[in-house]
Every structure is written in structure tokens, then in C-alpha cells.
Design an enzyme around this catalytic site. Structure first.
Site, PDB file in Angstrom:
ATOM      1  N   ARG A 124     110.540   3.935 -50.202  1.00 13.22           N
ATOM      2  CA  ARG A 124     111.515   4.389 -49.215  1.00 13.22           C
ATOM      3  C   ARG A 124     111.609   3.337 -48.117  1.00 13.22           C
ATOM      4  O   ARG A 124     111.510   3.634 -46.927  1.00 13.22           O
ATOM      5  CB  ARG A 124     111.125   5.746 -48.651  1.00 13.22           C
ATOM      6  CG  ARG A 124     111.294   6.888 -49.668  1.00 13.22           C
ATOM      7  CD  ARG A 124     111.235   8.226 -48.980  1.00 13.22           C
ATOM      8  NE  ARG A 124     111.534   9.296 -49.896  1.00 13.22           N
ATOM      9  CZ  ARG A 124     110.642  10.177 -50.366  1.00 13.22           C
ATOM     10  NH1 ARG A 124     109.374  10.062 -49.998  1.00 13.22           N
ATOM     11  NH2 ARG A 124     111.001  11.151 -51.169  1.00 13.22           N
ATOM     12  N   ASP A 134      96.939  17.703 -45.411  1.00 15.93           N
ATOM     13  CA  ASP A 134      97.087  17.952 -43.976  1.00 15.93           C
ATOM     14  C   ASP A 134      96.498  19.305 -43.578  1.00 15.93           C
ATOM     15  O   ASP A 134      95.822  19.420 -42.553  1.00 15.93           O
ATOM     16  CB  ASP A 134      98.554  17.850 -43.552  1.00 15.93           C
ATOM     17  CG  ASP A 134      99.510  18.608 -44.460  1.00 15.93           C
ATOM     18  OD1 ASP A 134      99.053  19.396 -45.318  1.00 15.93           O
ATOM     19  OD2 ASP A 134     100.734  18.413 -44.325  1.00 15.93           O
TER      20      ASP A 134
END
Length: 650
Positions: free
Chosen positions: A186, A384
Site C-alpha cells: 500500500r 492489538d
């Protein structure tokens, strides 16, 4: 021995706060008066048209014009002051609002409570060039509440030149951050955000370096704009190339570099495909500086494809079901500020306390990293959440701070519970439950995991179940292989896609045989069924798996199912179906295979029986291994780098 560099003094953003004050938050407006996001910065009056607040009225990053006789409210997501969060977590006991205006009008200050009730606090008439100040205590904000102000223009209009919320200076040092970005192909998004950082001098005043861990084949450094941006950033930019170790491997490298570098007090985890609001970094850094003890501070996520929509306002892990959940019963995903502003949304006024914050934007003190270690080596999913729970167990809370956010493609436009990502969802959820569930056998964790297998099986999603079965095997194999298989599992899973119809996509429906069913059926659109209906339909779906295929189902699909109707209780009616994927880019032909289904169901039952029976042993093994597999030394071996000194706190 590596040591931290001396903490810098006051920052440029504090110059307007005055002697003895520190800027907590500046009033800001969107770049170029972006109408897609304007409702997040200005709470437009009910029924206001775009003509009343034109993009040309946004005069700069901190200035806006109020047309004659009009009223604008700063009771908005980015400009209201979240007083209850500052009271709960920081050493501050009050805030000072400073408003600089030009022209005739009035400044009116409001506050709210945890129920969303609003109260006028103070007001002042202004004329000419005026600086108005309001000292506002945090006394009444125990459970929630915000401060904000409105501007009312006189007959000739007025201009807000700037405004800020400040708190009393303390002996807390001014910390600095590293921005940690992990990317896989990306590069364009990364370069775009790099440009935003390079252009923002205030952000760069708190920045030590921006670390981009590039794990892809389409490299950030090959983008045409990169050389010029790299020259502008100078020593504040570092790009690290490494093999694809997933998000957890990339973020672990960001954490590692920030912790061993000895420069930064914090590292901010950032997804690569976000649109950054740079002021958010300054806000979470300042908030972290003033917290009573080291605290993880996260930002919220707005929908990149529908920018006024707030996708998440805070996240917890449901301790009994062991799945992500919303902290409050009135909350929901996808709140649109263009329809219902902050002042009219009662549930947003109650403070939300969370277990973790997604790593699309989350600040972590390097002190905490040195103490509790780096990310779990789990590639993607639950890294996370697990880290937030691990930090909380060590006494370090997470705060999802309103007014700090980024834009990211929401989960609504994805379906990562199917396909290759199902492996990581399944394994990592079970691992995190073994590590942190408060219940002896994980509450409903194991039972729900097996139910999920059944749902996928009756939905003819055999590739998804193959990945889930592999996840169960790897879980049972124990924690010490996690680093070893980190770079291996994804290519192995992708190689298996060709073996399954449900993972083989074609772009057009015309590429499949014609839909044909002796008795045409319509998709059942119940929404989510009641529990009794779900049990009934589940029983029917399982029983149907033991019946022979209906005539012609193997050669012609029986129906076409849009992604929004791709629910197990709908798909399970059929022996074959064409199903659109979440992104709308392809169609797969789901076909029932009774023998494969029964074989997978047997293994699923066997695996989950083992996991439940061995839960205490597995829990002990994973908990004992946690410090070892998240250590700097273990990750150094996985990164393939020489050991480095972690440094010390001064």
C-alpha cells in the site's frame, strides 16, 4: 548504555496558551474546507444548508468566518473538549478556553453531563479584535460530559481567528513520539500520509521519526513522490525492509525500534491505509504526557468511504463470550455526524472506558514496551486486543480519546471472518482467551468457536473451515512454534484456495452455469433471528447435511445470493448457490459436499473437545511462554537482526 535524549521544552503550539499554561487542544478545521468532513469540525445548525457554511468560510486550519446573523457551534467531534476524559485520567483539574475573534458578535460556552443534558455556562459580547478567556473546572465530569462554545455573529459577521483549550503547566515532561507504520503493498497510502506529516510543522515538533516497516513487493521507496518527501523529512524518516511477518511482525518491529532507539517516549501504531488527521497525534501525545501514570492512548476510526461516519468509539472484549464488543448498550457502529451531531447524541456524552484500542492509531509508551514486551507473533488479528489486555493486567490502562481519529475503510465493507483470515481469527482468539480469560475454561469461548465451525460448514464455506481446523491444530501444538510458523502460514493457506469452490472467485455471473432450481426459493431476510428461531433453523441446517443433494444442484446453482444475504440461516437452505463477496469484486459457487462436511465436522468436534479438556494445561503453557515469545530477543531472531541494547529510563 543507550539512554534517552533530554526532553524538549515547550512546543510552538503552547505559545498561545500563555505563561504557566499548556495547550491541551486547538480548535481546528478541515483542509480546504472539505465538505465531506465539515460536520466533524463544525456542528451546523439544524436545517442549515451548505450555503450557510461554505467551504470558503474556512479561512485556514484554525480560522472560520461566521456570516452575518448566523450561529456556528464548536460542539463537534474534533472541537468539543472531552472534559470527563481529562478529569478521569490526567493530572489536570480545569481547562482554560481562549477564543480570539474579529468583528461583532457573541461567544457562548456550554457544558454537558453524562446523560447528554446541556447547560449554558458563560457568554461574552465581542467587538473588534477580542481575546476572550473562560476558566472551566472539571468538578462535574465524574461520569462524562464535554465543554464547547458557540459563535453568534452580528450584522456585519465575525471571524474566529483561533481558539484553544489549555491546562495548567505541571512538572510532567514534554514527550516525543515515533510514528510506526506497517505496510504491505500500500505504498500509495503511505506516501500520502508521509506528505501530510511532512507538511505539518506542529506535528513534526513532537516527532522523533516516522518508521515505515515495508514488508511488500510494491515498495514505498519506489513511489515517484518518495525521494522529495524523504529529503524534506531528513532524519525524521526511516524505512525498514523486512519479510512479510504480517501486521504483528511489522508493528512489533515498530515497537522494537522505538524502544531500543532511546529517543522516543512513545510510539504510535498507524495502519498503512488510513487518512491521517495530524492534529490527533499532537493531542494523544499531550494527553499521554499528562496522564497520572503511563497510559496507552488511542484514536477512533471514521469510515474512509463515508467520512462523516464514526465506525468505532471504543472497544472492549466481552469476558464471557470472548469477542470484541462495544462498551455501552446504547452504542452502535456507524454513527453519522452528518445526521446526528455530537450535541444530540446522548450516549457519546458518557465516558467510555475500554480494554484496548485498534492499531489503526494507538500510542504506546516505550516504557510499557520495555516492561511487558512486544506484540504477540500472530501475524494479524487480536494482536492489538491482546496487547491492551496484557498492558491492563500490568496496571497500564488504555484510553480511546475523543477528538483524536483517522479515516480507515470500515469492517462493514469487508468480511474477514471467511477466507484465509479465518485461520488467524480462530487461532488468535483462542490464544488470547487462554492468556487473559477470567474464567477457568474460557467461558463460552470454546463452545462458540465450535458453533462457528458448524455455521461455516452448513454455509458450504469449506475453505474457511479448513483454515479454522489448521488453527485448532496449531493452537494444540503449543506456543513455541508461533515464531517459526509466522512467515509460513499465509502462503500455505493461500495455496489451498484453489482446492475449494467457495474460495474461487470469478468476476461475472455469466461465467457460471445458469441458475436452476426445481422449486425456486427467495432469500430469507429476517435480520438476526431470535434465539428460538436460530435453534430451529440450526437444527434443520445440520440435518440437511445428511440428505443427498437435490437433483441438478451439482451442475447448476440453485440461487444467486447477494453478500448482504450471505447468512448461514439463509445459505443453508441450498445445495449450491452463487454468492457475491463483501467487496463486490467477485462471485463464488458454493456447493454442498456431504462427505467433506461430515469429515470436517468430526475433526472440529474432536479438536474442540481436546481444547476444552486440556484448557488448564494449555493456559499454563501459553501464559508461561508469553514473556519469552514477546521478548526483544525472540523477535530479534525472527527479524534476523543482531541483538541491541534496550536502553534505560532517566
Amino acid at each position: 548504555m543507550t539512554t534517552r535524549r533530554p526532553i524538549r521544552g515547550r512546543r510552538p503550539v503552547d505559545d498561545l496558551a500563555g505563561e504557566g499554561r499548556r495547550t491541551a487542544m486547538r480548535v481546528i478545521f478541515p483542509y480546504d474546507g472539505d465538505l465531506d468532513t465539515l460536520n466533524l469540525y463544525i456542528d451546523l445548525p439544524k436545517g442549515a444548508s451548505q450555503e450557510e457554511v461554505h467551504p470558503d468560510d474556512v479561512l485556514g486550519r484554525h480560522s472560520v468566518r461566521v456570516r452575518p446573523g448566523r450561529r456556528l457551534s464548536m460542539g463537534s467531534y474534533f472541537n468539543a473538549f472531552p472534559a470527563s476524559y481529562w478529569r478521569r485520567w490526567t493530572v489536570a483539574t480545569e481547562t482554560r478556553l481562549t477564543v480570539r475573534t474579529r468583528g461583532e458578535g457573541a461567544v457562548i460556552v456550554y457544558r454537558s453531563n453524562a446523560r447528554g443534558n446541556q447547560q449554558r455556562v458563560d457568554s461574552v459580547r465581542v467587538d473588534g479584535e477580542t481575546t476572550s478567556t473562560f476558566d472551566l473546572p472539571f468538578t462535574t465530569f465524574g461520569d462524562g460530559g464535554w465543554y464547547w462554545f458557540d459563535l453568534v455573529a452580528g450584522t456585519d459577521g465575525m471571524v474566529l481567528e483561533g481558539a484553544d483549550w489549555s491546562v495548567a503547566e505541571s512538572d510532567r515532561p514534554y514527550g516525543t513520539v515515533s510514528l510506526g507504520v506497517t505496510t504491505f503493498n500500500r505504498a500509495d497510502y503511505c506516501v500520502r500520509n508521509l506528505g501530510v506529516v511532512a507538511d505539518d510543522e506542529d506535528l513534526r515538533a513532537v516527532l522523533d521519526e516516522m518508521i515505515i516497516v515495508d514488508q511488500g513487493t510494491k515498495l514505498v521507496e519506489d513511489e515517484p513522490e518518495f525521494p522529495a518527501l524523504a529529503e524534506r523529512m531528513g532524519e525524521q524518516l526511516r524505512v525498514i525492509r523486512q519479510d512479510n511477518l504480517g501486521g504483528s511482525g511489522g508493528f512489533a518491529r515498530n515497537q522494537y525500534e522505538a524502544a531500543v532507539g532511546g529517543r522516543s517516549d512513545y510510539v504510535v501504531m498507524l495502519d498503512d491505509d488510513i487518512q491521517l488527521e495530524p492534529e490527533s497525534i499532537i493531542r494523544i501525545t499531550t494527553f499521554a504526557d499528562l496522564c497520572r501514570r503511563p497510559t496507552l492512548v488511542g484514536g477512533h476510526m471514521f469510515d474512509l468511504l463515508n467520512k462523516s461516519v464514526l465506525h468505532t468509539f471504543g472497544e472492549i472484549v466481552d469476558p464471557y463470550r470472548w469477542q470484541p464488543a462495544l462498551p455501552g448498550p446504547d452504542q452502535y457502529l456507524g454513527h453519522d455526524f452528518a445526521r446526528t451531531p455530537l450535541r444530540k447524541t446522548a450516549w457519546m456524552h458518557q465516558r467510555v472506558d475500554v480494554d484496548y484500542n485498534g492499531w489503526w492509531m494507538c500510542l504506546i509508551p516505550t516504557q510499557v514496551i520495555r516492561e511487558i514486551g512486544l506484540s504477540l507473533p500472530v501475524f494479524i488479528k487480536w494482536d492489538d486486543a491482546e496487547y491492551g489486555l496484557r498492558a491492563k493486567a500490568a496496571g497500564y490502562h488504555t484510553v480511546s480519546l475523543p477528538g483524536a481519529a483517522c479515516w480507515h475503510v470500515s469492517w462493514i465493507d469487508k468480511d474477514d471472518l471467511v477466507g484465509w483470515q479465518a485461520y488467524f481469527h480462530t487461532r488468535n482468539r483462542l490464544i488470547s482467551g487462554l492468556l487473559h480469560s477470567p474464567y477457568p475454561y474460557g467461558g463460552e469461548l470454546v463452545r462458540r468457536a465450535e458453533m462457528d465451525d458448524v455455521k461455516h460448514l452448513v454455509s458450504m464455506q469449506y475453505y474457511t473451515v479448513e483454515g479454522r481446523l489448521q488453527a485448532q491444530r496449531d493452537l494444540l501444538a503449543g506456543p513455541d512454534r508461533l515464531h517459526e510458523i509466522l512467515p509460513q502460514r499465509l502462503p500455505e493457506l493461500r495455496a489451498r484456495m484453489a482446492n475449494h469452490d467457495d474460495s474461487t472467485l470469478r468476476p461475472e455471473v455469466d461465467e457460471f452455469p445458469q441458475v436452476h432450481a426445481p422449486k425456486p426459493r427467495r432469500p430469507r431476510r429476517w435480520g438476526t433471528p431470535s434465539m428460538s428461531r436460530m435453534v430451529l433453523e440450526g437444527g434443520k441446517a445440520v440435518a440437511r447435511q445428511f440428505l443427498p443433494l437435490r437433483e441438478g444442484a451439482e451442475h447448476n446453482p440453485q440461487t444467486l445470493i447477494a453478500h448482504k444475504d450471505n447468512k448461514w440461516w439463509n445459505v443453508a437452505q441450498y445445495d449450491s448457490a452463487l454468492v457475491t463477496n463483501a467487496e463486490g469484486t467477485g462471485i463464488a459457487w458454493y456447493r454442498r459436499k456431504p462427505e467433506l462436511m461430515r469429515s470436517m465436522l468430526r475433526e472440529s468436534a474432536t479438536n474442540h473437545a481436546r481444547i476444552l479438556a486440556e484448557f488448564p494445561r494449555l493456559r499454563q503453557a501459553y501464559q508461561e511462554a508469553l514473556p519469552r515469545i514477546t521478548s526483544f530477543e525472540a523477535w530479534e531472531r525472527t527479524f534476523g537482526i543482531e541483538p541491541r541494547d534496550r536502553g534505560t529510563e532517566q
